[in-house]
Scaffold this active site. Structure first.
Site, short mmCIF file in Angstrom:
data_model
loop_
_atom_site.label_atom_id
_atom_site.label_comp_id
_atom_site.label_asym_id
_atom_site.label_seq_id
_atom_site.Cartn_x
_atom_site.Cartn_y
_atom_site.Cartn_z
N ILE A 86 -82.43 50.50 -104.40
CA ILE A 86 -82.20 51.36 -105.59
C ILE A 86 -83.22 52.28 -105.67
CG2 ILE A 86 -82.13 51.09 -108.13
CD1 ILE A 86 -81.17 48.16 -107.79
N ASP B 143 -99.02 48.35 -102.59
CA ASP B 143 -98.43 46.82 -102.54
C ASP B 143 -98.83 46.24 -104.02
OD1 ASP B 143 -97.92 44.14 -102.44
OD2 ASP B 143 -98.86 43.87 -100.43
N ASN C 36 -89.93 49.47 -110.15
CA ASN C 36 -88.56 49.09 -109.41
C ASN C 36 -88.54 47.95 -108.46
OD1 ASN C 36 -85.94 49.41 -108.06
ND2 ASN C 36 -87.09 50.05 -106.53
N TYR D 99 -87.47 33.37 -109.78
CA TYR D 99 -86.92 34.88 -109.84
C TYR D 99 -86.73 35.22 -111.25
CZ TYR D 99 -84.30 39.30 -109.45
OH TYR D 99 -83.74 40.52 -109.58
N LYS E 185 -88.33 37.74 -114.02
CA LYS E 185 -87.73 38.90 -114.72
C LYS E 185 -87.77 38.48 -116.26
CE LYS E 185 -86.53 41.20 -111.26
NZ LYS E 185 -87.30 42.69 -111.00
N VAL F 28 -75.72 45.20 -107.31
CA VAL F 28 -76.06 46.27 -106.51
C VAL F 28 -75.86 45.87 -104.95
CG1 VAL F 28 -77.24 48.37 -106.29
CG2 VAL F 28 -77.35 47.21 -108.34
N THR G 271 -77.33 46.43 -102.13
CA THR G 271 -78.11 46.82 -101.38
C THR G 271 -78.40 45.82 -100.41
OG1 THR G 271 -79.83 45.59 -102.70
CG2 THR G 271 -79.78 47.99 -103.13
N1 NAP Z 1 -79.52 44.29 -106.11
C1 NAP Z 1 -79.29 44.04 -107.01
O1 NAP Z 1 -78.02 43.25 -107.34
C2 NAP Z 1 -80.29 43.73 -108.15
C3 NAP Z 1 -79.84 43.02 -109.34
C4 NAP Z 1 -80.64 42.82 -110.52
C5 NAP Z 1 -82.08 43.26 -110.33
N2 NAP Z 1 -82.38 43.83 -109.37
C6 NAP Z 1 -83.63 44.63 -109.01
O2 NAP Z 1 -83.90 45.98 -108.84
C7 NAP Z 1 -84.99 46.18 -108.08
C8 NAP Z 1 -84.78 46.72 -106.62
O3 NAP Z 1 -83.74 45.83 -105.98
P1 NAP Z 1 -83.03 46.31 -104.60
O4 NAP Z 1 -81.98 45.60 -104.59
O5 NAP Z 1 -83.12 47.98 -104.37
O6 NAP Z 1 -84.14 45.54 -103.40
P2 NAP Z 1 -84.49 45.90 -102.29
O7 NAP Z 1 -83.61 46.59 -101.53
O8 NAP Z 1 -85.13 44.57 -101.53
O9 NAP Z 1 -85.78 46.76 -102.23
C9 NAP Z 1 -86.95 46.25 -102.86
C10 NAP Z 1 -88.00 47.28 -102.91
O10 NAP Z 1 -89.38 46.79 -103.57
C11 NAP Z 1 -90.20 46.70 -102.63
N3 NAP Z 1 -91.25 45.57 -102.69
C12 NAP Z 1 -91.23 44.39 -102.47
N4 NAP Z 1 -92.13 43.74 -102.71
C13 NAP Z 1 -93.19 44.61 -102.84
C14 NAP Z 1 -94.66 44.84 -103.02
N5 NAP Z 1 -95.35 43.67 -103.01
N6 NAP Z 1 -95.29 45.65 -103.33
C15 NAP Z 1 -94.38 46.89 -103.40
N7 NAP Z 1 -93.14 47.18 -103.21
C16 NAP Z 1 -92.58 46.09 -102.93
C17 NAP Z 1 -89.66 46.72 -101.18
O11 NAP Z 1 -90.54 47.18 -100.20
P3 NAP Z 1 -90.39 46.64 -98.67
O12 NAP Z 1 -89.26 47.32 -98.12
O13 NAP Z 1 -91.72 46.86 -98.06
O14 NAP Z 1 -90.05 45.27 -98.84
C18 NAP Z 1 -88.63 47.41 -101.33
O15 NAP Z 1 -88.99 49.00 -101.46
C19 NAP Z 1 -85.88 44.90 -107.96
O16 NAP Z 1 -86.65 44.85 -108.86
C20 NAP Z 1 -84.65 43.68 -108.19
O17 NAP Z 1 -85.11 42.63 -108.67
C21 NAP Z 1 -81.57 44.30 -108.30
#
Ligand code: NAP
Length: 256
Positions: A16, A62, A89, A160, A164, A193, A195
């Site tokens: 995202i 990080d 994010n 988790y 949140k 989403v 992803t």
């Molecule tokens: N996808 C969904 O359905 C969904 C639903 C509800 C909420 N969310 C929330 O939306 C946000 C994005 O989700 P997403 O699905 O896009 O996740 P994602 O594809 O796993 O991407 C997560 C991002 O966070 C970064 N990250 C992880 N640990 C980190 C750290 N210690 N320091 C800095 N960056 C870090 C990752 O970097 P690396 O590539 O280096 O790991 C990546 O860029 C999250 O907060 C998630 O909880 C997502």
């Protein structure tokens, strides 16, 4: 006068966060996008985007590391004196489908550190930059899994979910604390989403559940591009009435 805004997006190398960065670059060539990655050298897609967009700056961050958060000031100094919108994010959902009794200390710690404490410390580091602009929007990307009122025992995601819930609390608290300074702080659920991480997680949940629940989850799924498009509209339209609220990606209010 420029019509662009400066956006700071954590965790923007994929998912995202990446789509949001791309969206803001396409939306207005005057926007400046500050996109973070834990490992900038291997953030291929983000680096490719930066080649085509000189207004995209990649920062190393990080959020689980205090020294890394502290380094944001020195990384930002030469790029900008202010940030209009901070999108927190970055987040993890790491083997998190545990129960209260089965989840070990290390898992609670890890989720709280990355998903709750990291965003708070990063907000503290960005506060001086946000105060330099009138926009002052802070968006914590949270999850409906953190809504106590919508708690669903069919999806045990305790460490988790707790992380949140904590983030939602912070949106409410920071919104109240900074309302008089003109800040608008919210928590938002970005949708279910597709992803890489989202798809993996929902496939695991579906494998453990019945066809009806699986079909329901499928019906909710949106793409990262759709999520970013909804989120940017929501962020554009934020006003002080929304300060301290927990919103769905489509703008509807969610219960804490
Ligand atoms: N996808 C969904 O359905 C969904 C639903 C509800 C909420 N969310 C929330 O939306 C946000 C994005 O989700 P997403 O699905 O896009 O996740 P994602 O594809 O796993 O991407 C997560 C991002 O966070 C970064 N990250 C992880 N640990 C980190 C750290 N210690 N320091 C800095 N960056 C870090 C990752 O970097 P690396 O590539 O280096 O790991 C990546 O860029 C999250 O907060 C998630 O909880 C997502």
């Amino acid at each position: 006068m420029t019509t662009g805004k400066t956006y700071f997006i954590s965790g923007a190398n994929r998912g995202i966060g990446f789509e949001l960065a791309k969206h803001y670059l396409e939306a207005n060539p005057d926007n400046i996008v500050l996109a973070t990655a834990r490992f900038p050298a291997s953030a291929t897609a983000l680096n490719e985007l930066a080649v085509k967009n000189s207004n995209l700056h990649i920062l190393k961050l990080d959020v689980s590391d205090e020294a890394s958060i502290a380094s944001i000031d020195s990384q930002l100094k030469d790029i900008t004196d202010g940030v209009d919108v901070f999108v927190s994010n970055a987040g993890i959902f790491s083997e998190s489908r545990g129960t209260v009794l089965s989840t070990p200390a290390e898992k609670w710690d890890k989720h709280l550190k990355v998903n709750t404490v990291g965003p708070i410390l990063l907000f503290q580091a960005l506060y001086p930059y946000l105060t330099k602009r009138v926009t002052k929007k802070v968006v914590f990307i949270s999850s409906v899994a953190g809504s106590v009122a919508s708690f669903n025992p069919a999806f045990p995601t305790d460490s988790y979910g707790l992380s949140k819930t904590g983030l939602n609390f912070i949106a409410k608290a920071a919104g109240a604390e900074l309302a008089s300074e003109g800040f608008i702080v919210i928590a938002v659920h970005p949708g279910v989403v597709s992803t890489e991480r989202g798809t993996k997680t929902f496939d695991e949940i579906k494998a453990d559940t019945n066809d009806e629940v699986a079909a329901f989850l499928d019906s909710l799924m949106i793409t990262p591009e759709e999520s970013a498009s909804f989120l940017s509209k929501l962020i554009d339209e934020l006003n002080e009435e929304k300060n301290g609220s927990f919103l769905n990606y489509d703008g509807k209010t969610l219960p804490y």
